[in-house]
Design a protein around this motif. Structure first.
Motif, mmCIF file in Angstrom:
data_model
loop_
_atom_site.group_PDB
_atom_site.id
_atom_site.type_symbol
_atom_site.label_atom_id
_atom_site.label_comp_id
_atom_site.label_asym_id
_atom_site.label_seq_id
_atom_site.Cartn_x
_atom_site.Cartn_y
_atom_site.Cartn_z
ATOM 1 N N VAL A 248 40.423 38.073 45.042
ATOM 2 C CA VAL A 248 41.487 37.237 46.033
ATOM 3 C C VAL A 248 42.592 36.676 45.157
ATOM 4 C CG1 VAL A 248 39.586 36.945 47.700
ATOM 5 C CG2 VAL A 248 39.968 35.583 45.603
ATOM 6 N N GLU A 249 42.247 36.958 43.882
ATOM 7 C CA GLU A 249 43.507 36.417 42.779
ATOM 8 C C GLU A 249 44.177 37.482 42.349
ATOM 9 O OE1 GLU A 249 41.466 33.781 40.354
ATOM 10 O OE2 GLU A 249 41.318 32.157 41.594
ATOM 11 N N PRO A 265 46.202 45.088 42.849
ATOM 12 C CA PRO A 265 46.988 45.046 44.207
ATOM 13 C C PRO A 265 47.195 43.477 44.816
ATOM 14 C CG PRO A 265 45.065 46.340 44.007
ATOM 15 C CD PRO A 265 44.935 45.885 42.881
ATOM 16 N N THR A 266 46.092 42.697 44.513
ATOM 17 C CA THR A 266 46.430 41.240 44.896
ATOM 18 C C THR A 266 47.716 40.703 44.325
ATOM 19 O OG1 THR A 266 44.068 41.040 45.288
ATOM 20 C CG2 THR A 266 45.407 38.887 45.260
ATOM 21 N N LEU A 267 47.852 41.038 43.146
ATOM 22 C CA LEU A 267 49.281 40.499 42.315
ATOM 23 C C LEU A 267 50.438 40.990 43.193
ATOM 24 C CD1 LEU A 267 49.987 38.539 40.163
ATOM 25 C CD2 LEU A 267 50.245 40.590 38.721
ATOM 26 N N ALA A 268 50.222 42.414 43.450
ATOM 27 C CA ALA A 268 51.404 42.911 43.931
ATOM 28 C C ALA A 268 51.653 42.352 45.225
ATOM 29 C CB ALA A 268 51.074 44.588 44.112
ATOM 30 N N LYS A 269 50.517 42.001 45.986
ATOM 31 C CA LYS A 269 50.481 41.620 47.332
ATOM 32 C C LYS A 269 51.419 40.067 47.376
ATOM 33 C CE LYS A 269 48.074 40.556 51.714
ATOM 34 N NZ LYS A 269 46.464 40.595 52.072
ATOM 35 N N ASP A 350 48.064 32.358 44.797
ATOM 36 C CA ASP A 350 49.082 32.199 45.719
ATOM 37 C C ASP A 350 48.726 30.863 46.346
ATOM 38 O OD1 ASP A 350 50.924 31.559 47.708
ATOM 39 O OD2 ASP A 350 50.876 33.520 48.551
ATOM 40 N N ILE A 351 49.270 29.662 46.095
ATOM 41 C CA ILE A 351 48.800 28.224 46.735
ATOM 42 C C ILE A 351 50.153 27.615 47.356
ATOM 43 C CG2 ILE A 351 47.606 27.563 44.424
ATOM 44 C CD1 ILE A 351 50.013 26.156 43.430
#
Length: 650
Positions: A248-249, A265-269, A350-351
């Protein structure tokens, strides 16, 4: 050169098929890939089936060729008769063929040992039994040795089956024939040497089978352990890859000069890219392309170069579409053995929502304060509203208890009626609270049904008129829509919208007031009136009793009814104390009461209930008031909720 010829030979279709078949009879890893779901006895069972099938077919064709050769010799006159070998040879063929067929059945798979022994006895014992019957008993040393060697070579598994086969074959010849009385052989030096050779041959064959089976078992267990290790390795690799890919991170590795060399993929998202590859291809300078404030990149590098790690480093970052998000980074520096910096690696979260939540915390705290105030108001209201009627009930009950025997029946009834009225008042308070709870939980029943509005309104007025003093004048009026005038802009907008449902013509007065166009169809009574009678009774009763309660000096109270394009418009007008302009927006909040109500009792729930019931009808409610002059509540309800006209939006 020889190898070249061999390769050419192996390319022949027939040769390839033969080699493929022979390979299928070997216990190789290519033929037993799923070791983790296969035990050694199961593998041994499969191997025995394959090798038995091969041995049986070889034996069958071996005897078939011998039979054909004997027939040729017979035709050439070298054999005078077929009787001496014909029946035995046919029986051998029959047994071998039966074993081949049984091997393809479920019964045969359960009794492989019996098929093994049957084929072995068919090859050797039938000839011995035939010799015993004919009286021509001779040792078949060559056949026995060939059989034992062939079995050990082609079926090197389950050595005890080989031992049983050998004991049976040799035991029959040297014991049964001897018991019957036949001279099995002359006991000379050659016979002793032959027996000695057979003994060692059997011993060597059995040892070979045992050692081969032990070797195969060891190889199988080794391959099994290796397969398990590979599966665990693949599982661990897949697990950690899945953790990285599905985290998730955002996980990253970046070079000191500001390029991503790995991203999940999460970073790209998070950064708004379609894939990690796209992110790594397009971002060449993290400081300028990612950070909104490029100086944050310099701060990040200073911290990580100084401390080796960075924790909870919060910054604003650009997404691919130019929008901005808040991120929090955890990273560390990775050095080689010489201490040289290689990459930075870490995770990004993402915060944005958290930052938004922090901004909302103050609002939440304010709401909490309001709730606490609301709770305090409820407790205060409940204690006040229930204490007075309870005191009345208690005082009336005590008066009846101590003085009832002195009073006449009329005075007793007066006190009883007082108790009953007080209980009804308390019941009304409890019902109001329950109605609020049901409405907020969505459990309140809503059942629109045909209703005669004018009769209903008259009955409502009569019910209230019987319970109020003569200082109040309470009237019900059905008026034409052209007399409906309002100075409230929101209410004007709603009324205009109702007119637009059937006509695009509206006539506006000056000074921001509205006069409905004198179109006969707009003021006609609808053919179908569908309203929840129980909820409408709550609405009108609450508004009318409020008009009475907040008109302490008495005065004229009106309930007016208008019809407008399949809508009913109710106006409750009084000449009471009015509502301060600054407090109108709070009127429909639970437990809220205006500052000018003084000592007039009330719970602050009545208008909340009215608003909820109006909303259930998909209607609107408006209030116009002036302190010291009076108040007018306007309720607009659609009369047929099955149509789109039932929804009103301001």
């Amino acid at each position: 050169m020889l190898n070249g010829w061999l390769r050419k030979l192996q390319k022949l279709s027939t040769v390839r098929q033969i080699l493929t078949y022979l390979d299928s009879a070997n216990p190789t890893s290519e033929n037993c890939r799923d070791f983790t779901n296969l035990s050694y006895p199961q593998w041994q069972h499969r191997f025995l089936i394959a090798r038995l099938n091969l041995a049986l077919w070889l034996a069958f064709f071996f005897f078939l060729t011998r039979t054909i050769l004997n027939l040729i010799y017979f035709i050439q006159g070298k054999y005078s008769s077929l009787e001496e070998w014909g029946i035995a040879r046919i029986l051998v063929h029959f047994i071998l063929l039966s074993c081949i067929l049984l091997l393809r059945t479920a019964w045969g798979h359960r009794h492989l040992g019996l098929i093994f022994l049957s084929s072995s006895w068919a090859v050797t014992m039938i000839k011995q039994i035939s010799d015993t019957i004919t009286g021509n008993v001779n040792p078949e040393f060559f056949v026995w040795m060939l059989t034992f060697c062939t079995q050990a070579t082609l079926i090197p598994v389950k050595w005890f089956l080989h031992l049983i086969s050998q004991i049976t074959i040799l035991g029959y010849y040297f014991s049964v024939n001897q018991i019957i009385g036949f001279d099995v052989a002359s006991f000379d030096w050659n016979f002793v040497k032959m027996c000695f050779g057979i003994f060692w041959l059997c011993l060597i064959c059995d040892l070979s089978v045992y050692l081969y089976e032990s070797l195969q078992k060891t190889e199988f267990n080794t391959k099994l352990q290796l397969e398990v290790a590979y599966q665990e390795l693949h599982s661990a690799e897949a697990k950690y890859r899945s953790i990285l890919e599905n985290s998730v991170e955002g996980i990253f590795q970046s070079t000191p000069d500001g390029r991503y060399i790995y991203a999940n993929p999460t970073l790209a998202k998070i950064f708004g890219y379609d894939s990690p590859e796209q992110l790594m291809a397009k971002v060449n300078d993290i400081g300028k392309q990612i950070y909104v404030n490029s100086s944050r990149r310099e701060e990040f590098l200073d911290l990580i170069n100084r401390d080796g790690t960075v924790l909870k480093f919060e910054s604003q970052a650009y997404r691919a579409d130019g929008s901005i998000v808040w991120i929090s980074e955890n990273a560390r520096a990775v050095n080689d053995r010489q201490g040289n910096l290689i990459v930075y690696e870490g995770d990004i979260e993402d915060i944005t929502e958290r930052k938004w939540a922090e901004a909302e915390i103050k609002k939440a705290l304010e709401i909490e304060k309001e709730l606490n105030q609301l709770k305090s108001q409820f407790i205060s209201m409940a204690s006040h509203e229930f204490r007075t009627p309870l005191t009345t009930i208690l005082a009336s009950a005590e008066a009846l208890e101590y003085y009832g025997h002195k009073w006449d029946e009329e005075k007793k009834r007066t006190y009883l009626h007082r108790i009953q009225a007080t209980v009804q008042h308390m019941t009304g308070l409890v019902n109001d609270i329950l109605v609020i709870g049901k409405t907020e939980s969505g459990n309140l029943d809503f059942n629109p049904a045909p209703l005669d509005l004018e009769s209903f309104c008259r009955d409502t007025i009569e019910d209230i008129r019987l319970s109020i003093d003569s200082q109040y004048s309470l009237d019900f009026v059905v008026q034409e829509t052209k007399q409906l005038i309002t100075k409230k802009s929101a209410q004007t907008s709603v009324l205009n919208k109702i007119l637009q449902l059937d006509s695009n013509q509206q006539n506006h007065r000056k000074n921001d007031s509205l006069l409905v166009a004198q179109n006969q169809s707009t003021g006609q009574k609808p053919e179908v009136v569908l309203i929840d009678e129980k909820l409408l009774q709550h609405i009108l009763h609450n508004l009318l009793w409020n008009a009475v309660k907040y008109s302490p000096q008495g005065g004229q109270i009106y309930l007016k009814l208008y019809y407008l394009n399949n809508h009913a418009i109710f106006q409750i007008q009084d000449e009471g104390i009015g509502i301060p302009a600054t407090e109108k927006k709070y009127l429909f909040n639970s437990f809220y009461r205006a500052q000018n109500v003084a000592n007039i009792s009330g719970t602050g729930l009545g208008l909340t209930i009215v608003k909820n019931f109006v909303d259930l009808h998909r209607g609107q409610i408006f209030v116009e008031s002036e302190v010291g002059v009076g108040t007018t509540f306007t309720v607009i309800l659609p009369l047929d909720l099955s149509g789109k006209e039932g929804t009103l939006n301001t």
